[in-house]
Design a protein around this motif. Structure first.
Motif, mmCIF file in Angstrom:
data_model
loop_
_atom_site.group_PDB
_atom_site.id
_atom_site.type_symbol
_atom_site.label_atom_id
_atom_site.label_comp_id
_atom_site.label_asym_id
_atom_site.label_seq_id
_atom_site.Cartn_x
_atom_site.Cartn_y
_atom_site.Cartn_z
ATOM 1 N N SER A 169 -8.333 -7.856 -4.183
ATOM 2 C CA SER A 169 -8.298 -7.041 -5.664
ATOM 3 C C SER A 169 -7.702 -5.981 -5.704
ATOM 4 O O SER A 169 -7.735 -4.986 -6.392
ATOM 5 C CB SER A 169 -9.738 -7.323 -6.195
ATOM 6 O OG SER A 169 -10.352 -8.756 -6.503
ATOM 7 N N CYS A 170 -7.994 -4.895 -4.084
ATOM 8 C CA CYS A 170 -7.389 -3.711 -4.183
ATOM 9 C C CYS A 170 -7.266 -3.052 -2.920
ATOM 10 O O CYS A 170 -7.378 -3.886 -1.683
ATOM 11 C CB CYS A 170 -8.653 -2.666 -4.791
ATOM 12 S SG CYS A 170 -8.950 -1.206 -4.717
ATOM 13 N N SER A 171 -6.722 -2.654 -2.768
ATOM 14 C CA SER A 171 -5.463 -1.620 -1.586
ATOM 15 C C SER A 171 -5.679 -0.357 -1.746
ATOM 16 O O SER A 171 -5.362 -0.103 -2.741
ATOM 17 C CB SER A 171 -4.492 -2.319 -0.900
ATOM 18 O OG SER A 171 -4.799 -3.882 -0.598
ATOM 19 N N MET A 172 -5.580 0.376 -0.284
ATOM 20 C CA MET A 172 -5.534 1.771 -0.522
ATOM 21 C C MET A 172 -5.121 2.241 0.250
ATOM 22 O O MET A 172 -5.400 1.557 1.595
ATOM 23 C CB MET A 172 -6.801 2.381 -1.363
ATOM 24 C CG MET A 172 -7.920 2.271 -0.508
ATOM 25 S SD MET A 172 -9.817 3.215 -1.320
ATOM 26 C CE MET A 172 -10.131 1.956 -1.882
ATOM 27 N N SER A 173 -5.036 4.028 0.508
ATOM 28 C CA SER A 173 -4.631 4.436 2.190
ATOM 29 C C SER A 173 -5.351 5.947 2.303
ATOM 30 O O SER A 173 -4.941 6.357 0.360
ATOM 31 C CB SER A 173 -3.503 5.042 2.605
ATOM 32 O OG SER A 173 -3.126 5.878 3.697
ATOM 33 N N LEU A 174 -5.905 5.923 3.136
ATOM 34 C CA LEU A 174 -6.614 7.627 3.259
ATOM 35 C C LEU A 174 -6.320 8.204 4.489
ATOM 36 O O LEU A 174 -6.323 7.624 5.269
ATOM 37 C CB LEU A 174 -8.208 7.439 2.509
ATOM 38 C CG LEU A 174 -8.764 6.440 1.521
ATOM 39 C CD1 LEU A 174 -10.009 6.267 1.556
ATOM 40 C CD2 LEU A 174 -8.263 7.604 -0.036
ATOM 41 N N GLU B 172 -3.518 7.723 9.657
ATOM 42 C CA GLU B 172 -4.358 6.583 7.952
ATOM 43 C C GLU B 172 -5.682 6.356 8.276
ATOM 44 O O GLU B 172 -5.469 5.124 9.094
ATOM 45 C CB GLU B 172 -3.042 7.043 7.363
ATOM 46 C CG GLU B 172 -1.920 7.797 7.359
ATOM 47 C CD GLU B 172 -3.269 8.868 5.545
ATOM 48 O OE1 GLU B 172 -2.964 8.420 4.542
ATOM 49 O OE2 GLU B 172 -2.658 9.705 5.884
ATOM 50 N N VAL B 173 -6.028 5.064 7.624
ATOM 51 C CA VAL B 173 -7.287 4.197 7.412
ATOM 52 C C VAL B 173 -6.431 3.457 6.294
ATOM 53 O O VAL B 173 -6.625 4.431 5.047
ATOM 54 C CB VAL B 173 -8.410 4.839 7.768
ATOM 55 C CG1 VAL B 173 -8.736 5.830 6.902
ATOM 56 C CG2 VAL B 173 -9.030 3.502 7.737
ATOM 57 N N LEU B 174 -6.330 2.264 6.037
ATOM 58 C CA LEU B 174 -6.220 1.435 5.322
ATOM 59 C C LEU B 174 -7.497 0.573 5.206
ATOM 60 O O LEU B 174 -7.980 0.079 5.756
ATOM 61 C CB LEU B 174 -5.103 0.374 5.669
ATOM 62 C CG LEU B 174 -3.588 0.946 6.153
ATOM 63 C CD1 LEU B 174 -2.817 -0.186 6.235
ATOM 64 C CD2 LEU B 174 -3.059 1.913 4.657
ATOM 65 N N VAL C 112 0.492 -1.238 -0.400
ATOM 66 C CA VAL C 112 -0.424 -0.192 0.035
ATOM 67 C C VAL C 112 1.214 1.275 -0.312
ATOM 68 O O VAL C 112 1.792 1.355 0.645
ATOM 69 C CB VAL C 112 -1.020 0.093 1.609
ATOM 70 C CG1 VAL C 112 -1.509 1.271 0.851
ATOM 71 C CG2 VAL C 112 -1.363 -1.066 1.435
ATOM 72 N N VAL C 113 0.428 2.339 -0.830
ATOM 73 C CA VAL C 113 1.336 3.137 -1.299
ATOM 74 C C VAL C 113 0.700 4.586 -0.098
ATOM 75 O O VAL C 113 -0.632 4.641 -0.082
ATOM 76 C CB VAL C 113 1.421 3.607 -2.344
ATOM 77 C CG1 VAL C 113 2.285 5.023 -2.210
ATOM 78 C CG2 VAL C 113 1.958 3.533 -2.954
ATOM 79 N N SER C 114 1.207 5.152 0.902
ATOM 80 C CA SER C 114 0.169 5.951 1.651
ATOM 81 C C SER C 114 1.011 6.837 1.796
ATOM 82 O O SER C 114 2.498 6.521 2.969
ATOM 83 C CB SER C 114 0.434 5.417 3.484
ATOM 84 O OG SER C 114 -0.324 5.609 4.218
ATOM 85 N N ARG C 115 0.710 8.298 1.907
ATOM 86 C CA ARG C 115 1.729 9.518 1.961
ATOM 87 C C ARG C 115 2.851 9.442 1.615
ATOM 88 O O ARG C 115 4.038 10.000 1.892
ATOM 89 C CB ARG C 115 1.562 9.817 3.148
ATOM 90 C CG ARG C 115 0.256 10.148 4.500
ATOM 91 C CD ARG C 115 0.608 10.942 4.998
ATOM 92 N NE ARG C 115 -1.061 11.049 5.928
ATOM 93 C CZ ARG C 115 -0.865 11.614 7.297
ATOM 94 N NH1 ARG C 115 -0.082 11.928 8.377
ATOM 95 N NH2 ARG C 115 -1.990 12.223 7.554
#
Length: 415
Positions: A341-346, A334-336, A280-283
């Motif tokens: 099928s999909c991963s993200m960071s917000l 952050e929240v992951l 996951v790419v986070s910031r």
């Protein structure tokens, strides 16, 4: 006295439309509003899109004539049905991208990028254009699947596609049969596979891939992260080759994380333990997320998540010129969202009120391949939320079965 004639809604003043749109916080409702007529569409486009948490896209119905799919919004767990292309029941989700885009694979009809919110589609090459790499397919989504066919397990995009021909030049990268990678652009006639001779390790099982700092990174089952470059050939085709990893112990990969021995001993005490790995790419930072699961008490063939560990690629504490993996106790607000099928960071503060959901990991059910191997439908029971702060796990009450063809996935609703 003359009674003023009521004006039809299509001619409502812009200020009235603005008030109505302001009362529609859900992105799906906004799109439906804009689909009424050109005037309403123009009014909807003038206002900034509200930030929306990812939706959970439930497994595509297994019957061939399925025309709609169900999506669950967070945190209220409201369900929405959106149209799906005819014959979509034999399709499955492979990935997603910001703006409502899904990567959809269909054995007979081929592959495509589908915007679940607008209905727009972009064609992708059929998996038959990927040369077979000699590895059998485990957990193929179709009982009649030819085990010598290429099978796309997961796909990621370098950037969200746009309305330009070919999706604006975005690159789609896919894990194929778990042992190799392939790339293409929307509209191209074939995939380009990573040549086996470029692999320094004979047997690599990729678990996840992500675009990071212009390169394609893939984590294998041993937790090594391999780095690849995607370039254009003179004939306009893509070329996928090994790339330099930068400040690392090897030219082409980053070494595996050094885990805390005591914590690993605790994990080994769990019977029938399963481990999944995500990137996951986070910031702007690359994270490796390890997910621990145990056999479910009710359905022993499927798994239930009980813990996570997160590592960040950062300069080594002993040598600032070298990169290594440092374990993190939190996510810096952050929240992951992770899944097969999909991963993200917000950033949690952009989407949640208060800090209750900061440093949390939402996860989808990754028992899809177990259901596929069993050739039967199994309930989606492993969807929930993990807190990095106290180690607690809570599960979402989602009533949906695996259909042995399609896993659930996260859908980027906002751009």
């Amino acid at each position: 006295m003359e009674t003023p004639q009521n004006r039809p809604w299509a001619d409502a003043p812009p200020e009235v439309l603005t008030v109505v749109i302001g009362g529609l916080p859900c992105v799906a409702d906004r799109f439906r509003f804009g689909a009424v007529c050109r005037r309403w569409h123009a009014a909807e486009r003038r206002l900034p899109q509200p930030k929306q948490l990812p939706w959970l896209a439930l497994p595509i119905p297994s019957y061939p004539e399925a025309t709609h799919c169900t999506f669950v919004s967070l945190p209220d767990e409201s369900a929405y049905e959106l149209p799906f292309p005819a014959g979509g029941g034999r399709a499955r989700y492979c990935g997603s991208a910001p703006g409502g885009w899904l990567v959809v694979a269909h054995r007979e009809r081929g592959n495509l990028l589908l915007n679940a919110l607008t209905g727009a589609t972009l064609p992708l090459p059929h998996q038959a254009t990927i040369p077979y790499d000699g590895h059998p397919v485990y957990g193929a989504p179709d009982p009649e699947w030819n085990l010598s066919e290429a099978y796309i397990r997961k796909a990621v995009l370098s950037a969200p596609p746009d309305d330009a021909p070919g999706g604006g030049g975005c690159v789609v990268a896919a894990i194929v049969n778990k042992h190799t990678l392939a790339v293409c652009r929307p509209g191209q006639s074939s995939w380009r596979r990573l040549e086996r001779r470029s692999m320094e390790v004979a047997e690599i099982e990729f678990e996840d891939v992500v675009f990071y700092e212009g390169k394609l990174c893939g984590v294998d089952a041993r937790e090594f992260v391999h780095v690849f470059a995607v370039t254009d050939s003179p004939d306009g085709q893509l070329v996928l080759t090994r790339a330099r990893a930068g400040r690392a112990g090897s030219d082409h990969l980053w070494p595996r994380p050094e885990r805390d021995v005591e914590r690993d001993d605790l994990q080994r005490e769990v019977p029938l333990r399963f481990l999944s790995r995500y990137l996951v790419v986070s910031r702007g930072r690359l994270l490796m997320v390890l997910r621990y699961a145990r056999a479910d008490r009710t359905y022993s063939v499927i798994r239930r998540t009980y813990s996570f560990r997160v590592f960040e690629l950062a300069p080594s504490a002993h040598n600032q010129q070298r990169l290594g993996w440092a374990e993190r106790d939190g996510l810096d607000g952050e929240v992951l969202f992770v899944g097969g099928s999909c991963s993200m960071s917000l950033t949690a503060s952009d989407y949640f009120r208060g800090e209750a959901d900061a440093d949390c990991i939402y996860f989808t059910d990754d028992n899809f391949h177990v259901a596929s191997a069993a050739r039967r439908e199994l309930p989606c029971r492993d969807i929930g939320r993990y807190s990095m702060r106290d180690g607690s796990v809570s599960f979402l009450d989602v009533q949906a079965p695996h259909n042995s063809r399609s896993p659930p996935t996260w859908l980027y609703v906002s751009n």
